[in-house]
Design a protein around this motif. Structure first.
Motif, mmCIF file in Angstrom:
data_model
loop_
_atom_site.group_PDB
_atom_site.id
_atom_site.type_symbol
_atom_site.label_atom_id
_atom_site.label_comp_id
_atom_site.label_asym_id
_atom_site.label_seq_id
_atom_site.Cartn_x
_atom_site.Cartn_y
_atom_site.Cartn_z
ATOM 1 N N THR A 31 -5.867 9.026 -4.812
ATOM 2 C CA THR A 31 -4.448 10.021 -4.635
ATOM 3 C C THR A 31 -3.838 9.789 -6.125
ATOM 4 N N ASN A 32 -2.831 10.677 -5.794
ATOM 5 C CA ASN A 32 -2.733 10.823 -7.467
ATOM 6 C C ASN A 32 -2.077 9.801 -8.679
ATOM 7 N N GLU A 33 -2.439 8.924 -7.734
ATOM 8 C CA GLU A 33 -1.679 7.517 -8.986
ATOM 9 C C GLU A 33 -3.465 7.205 -9.560
ATOM 10 N N ASN A 34 -4.328 7.311 -8.964
ATOM 11 C CA ASN A 34 -5.771 7.045 -9.577
ATOM 12 C C ASN A 34 -6.301 8.410 -10.500
ATOM 13 N N LEU A 35 -5.591 9.276 -10.513
ATOM 14 C CA LEU A 35 -6.300 10.208 -11.126
ATOM 15 C C LEU A 35 -6.564 10.191 -11.938
ATOM 16 N N GLU A 36 -7.722 10.844 -12.889
ATOM 17 C CA GLU A 36 -8.287 10.655 -14.643
ATOM 18 C C GLU A 36 -7.098 11.144 -15.309
ATOM 19 N N GLU A 37 -6.568 10.566 -16.098
ATOM 20 C CA GLU A 37 -5.538 11.047 -16.731
ATOM 21 C C GLU A 37 -5.597 11.952 -17.526
ATOM 22 N N ALA A 38 -7.045 11.646 -18.356
ATOM 23 C CA ALA A 38 -8.001 13.035 -18.766
ATOM 24 C C ALA A 38 -7.937 14.206 -18.420
ATOM 25 N N ALA A 39 -8.172 14.130 -17.438
ATOM 26 C CA ALA A 39 -7.977 15.424 -16.424
ATOM 27 C C ALA A 39 -6.546 15.782 -15.477
ATOM 28 N N GLU A 82 -1.335 15.965 -5.203
ATOM 29 C CA GLU A 82 -0.958 14.437 -4.104
ATOM 30 C C GLU A 82 -2.551 13.307 -3.902
ATOM 31 N N LEU A 83 -3.446 14.195 -3.640
ATOM 32 C CA LEU A 83 -5.020 14.080 -2.831
ATOM 33 C C LEU A 83 -5.822 14.881 -2.740
ATOM 34 N N VAL A 84 -7.310 13.953 -3.555
ATOM 35 C CA VAL A 84 -8.342 15.202 -3.764
ATOM 36 C C VAL A 84 -9.502 14.114 -2.643
ATOM 37 N N ALA A 85 -10.226 14.761 -1.725
ATOM 38 C CA ALA A 85 -11.397 13.857 -1.175
ATOM 39 C C ALA A 85 -12.550 14.898 -1.114
ATOM 40 N N ILE A 86 -13.671 14.636 -1.039
ATOM 41 C CA ILE A 86 -14.546 14.641 -0.850
ATOM 42 C C ILE A 86 -15.533 13.816 0.341
ATOM 43 N N ILE A 94 -13.883 24.153 -2.533
ATOM 44 C CA ILE A 94 -12.399 23.720 -2.775
ATOM 45 C C ILE A 94 -12.345 25.289 -4.182
ATOM 46 N N HIS A 95 -11.731 26.758 -4.142
ATOM 47 C CA HIS A 95 -11.582 26.509 -5.580
ATOM 48 C C HIS A 95 -9.971 27.142 -5.571
ATOM 49 N N VAL A 96 -9.358 26.897 -7.010
ATOM 50 C CA VAL A 96 -7.677 26.843 -6.716
ATOM 51 C C VAL A 96 -7.520 27.188 -8.350
ATOM 52 N N TYR A 97 -7.043 28.809 -8.046
ATOM 53 C CA TYR A 97 -7.091 29.730 -9.427
ATOM 54 C C TYR A 97 -5.039 29.330 -9.699
ATOM 55 N N GLY A 98 -5.050 28.725 -10.106
ATOM 56 C CA GLY A 98 -3.738 28.277 -10.060
ATOM 57 C C GLY A 98 -3.673 26.620 -10.240
ATOM 58 N N ASN A 99 -2.047 26.116 -10.005
ATOM 59 C CA ASN A 99 -1.503 24.544 -9.873
ATOM 60 C C ASN A 99 -2.291 23.366 -8.846
ATOM 61 N N LEU A 100 -2.798 22.819 -8.704
ATOM 62 C CA LEU A 100 -2.747 22.312 -7.546
ATOM 63 C C LEU A 100 -2.424 20.744 -7.418
ATOM 64 N N ARG A 101 -0.550 21.168 -6.213
ATOM 65 C CA ARG A 101 -0.504 20.023 -6.249
ATOM 66 C C ARG A 101 0.010 19.112 -5.207
ATOM 67 N N GLY A 102 -0.789 20.107 -3.588
ATOM 68 C CA GLY A 102 -0.945 19.254 -3.203
ATOM 69 C C GLY A 102 -2.383 18.443 -2.009
ATOM 70 N N ARG A 103 -2.980 18.378 -1.727
ATOM 71 C CA ARG A 103 -3.703 17.755 -0.654
ATOM 72 C C ARG A 103 -4.687 19.044 -1.281
ATOM 73 N N GLN A 162 0.645 -1.107 0.028
ATOM 74 C CA GLN A 162 -0.215 0.151 0.619
ATOM 75 C C GLN A 162 0.662 1.557 0.052
ATOM 76 N N LEU A 163 1.634 1.332 0.702
ATOM 77 C CA LEU A 163 2.685 2.179 0.896
ATOM 78 C C LEU A 163 3.303 2.517 -0.523
ATOM 79 N N LEU A 164 3.918 1.453 -1.097
ATOM 80 C CA LEU A 164 4.483 1.725 -2.734
ATOM 81 C C LEU A 164 3.455 2.638 -3.834
ATOM 82 N N ARG A 165 2.092 2.394 -3.148
ATOM 83 C CA ARG A 165 1.082 2.482 -4.425
ATOM 84 C C ARG A 165 0.785 3.361 -4.071
ATOM 85 N N THR A 166 0.999 4.330 -2.638
ATOM 86 C CA THR A 166 0.053 5.932 -2.386
ATOM 87 C C THR A 166 1.222 6.172 -1.371
ATOM 88 N N PRO A 167 1.976 6.479 -1.702
ATOM 89 C CA PRO A 167 3.298 6.828 -0.471
ATOM 90 C C PRO A 167 3.139 8.728 -0.628
#
Length: 236
Positions: free
Chosen positions: A208-216, A198-202, A168-177, A29-34
């Motif tokens: 996590t980043n590894e599971n984000l949709e590639e098209a997005a 790195e992570l988005v949650a509602i 949450i509104h981010v007018y820029g690059n969202l790289r954190g959580r 699990q650590l390797l997949r979602t560090p």
């Protein structure tokens, strides 16, 4: 003294023995979602693991987790574990919330003659306490909007955290959580101009980043819940 909002991971143990298979699954699990576990405070939930009521077994588990850089600081549902033993392992017991005290019955007031009063206007409902941040959010920063929406006019660096009761509104690059609807609002949304989080949650449901949709990825994106799943809709 000031109260602060703190997010922590809860690791629910469902095995009475932490054997090689247990740690192999954990390492996988650590390797997949560090990014999900990096630097996050952690509480152990022992409700389904009575075998760890033994201080020696719990101490070995905590040592192995900390060797993997899990920041374990507390234990939930610790049962009869001695508090002195927990303190020796650098742990605190974490208890659930308590019921608020019931309001007292008002005492009957003595009848006194009063002048007629003018009808009072109904106070206008208060607007949500939205928060606006007009600078980029650096790595290690945590921005919290405990009521209403959170708007960031700038980028959010890797290692930063955004937490909001509303959208949450981010007018820029969202790289954190980014964690919207932190009090359970399933109607919350996340908007960003460029998604590489790195992570988005509602409302506690996350990806996590590894599971984000590639098209997005690195696109202007709208994130919302639909049928208890996170959806990512490219805006432009």
């Amino acid at each position: 003294m000031r109260g602060r909002f703190l997010t922590a991971l809860s690791l629910r143990i469902v095995s009475d023995v932490a054997d090689d298979a247990f740690y192999a699954q954990l390492d996988d699990q650590l390797l997949r979602t560090p990014q999900f576990f990096a630097g996050a405070p952690m509480v152990l939930d022992l409700a389904q693991a009575p075998g760890f009521a033994d201080p020696a077994a719990l101490g070995d588990l905590v040592a192995n987790l900390r060797n993997r850089e899990f920041r374990v600081f507390g234990v939930e549902n610790a049962g009869a574990l001695d508090r002195a033993a927990l303190q020796g392992m650098g742990l605190i017991p974490v208890e659930g919330g308590r019921d608020a005290p019931l309001p007292r019955e008002p005492r009957p007031a003595r009848a006194t003659p009063q002048a007629p009063t003018q009808p009072q206007a109904t106070p206008a409902p208060q607007a949500p306490l939205n928060k606006v941040v007009r600078t980029p959010v650096r790595s290690g920063q945590m921005i919290v909007a405990e009521q209403g929406d959170l708007t960031v006019i700038g980028s959010v660096a890797s290692g930063a955290e955004l937490v909001a009761a509303g959208n949450i509104h981010v007018y820029g690059n969202l790289r954190g959580r980014a964690m919207a609807g932190c009090h359970g609002d399933e109607g919350a949304h996340i908007f960003c101009q460029s998604l590489n989080a790195e992570l988005v949650a509602i409302a506690g449901l996350y990806q996590t980043n590894e599971n984000l949709e590639e098209a997005a990825r690195q696109r202007c994106t709208h994130i919302f819940l639909e049928n208890e799943k996170l959806r990512m809709e490219v805006i432009a």
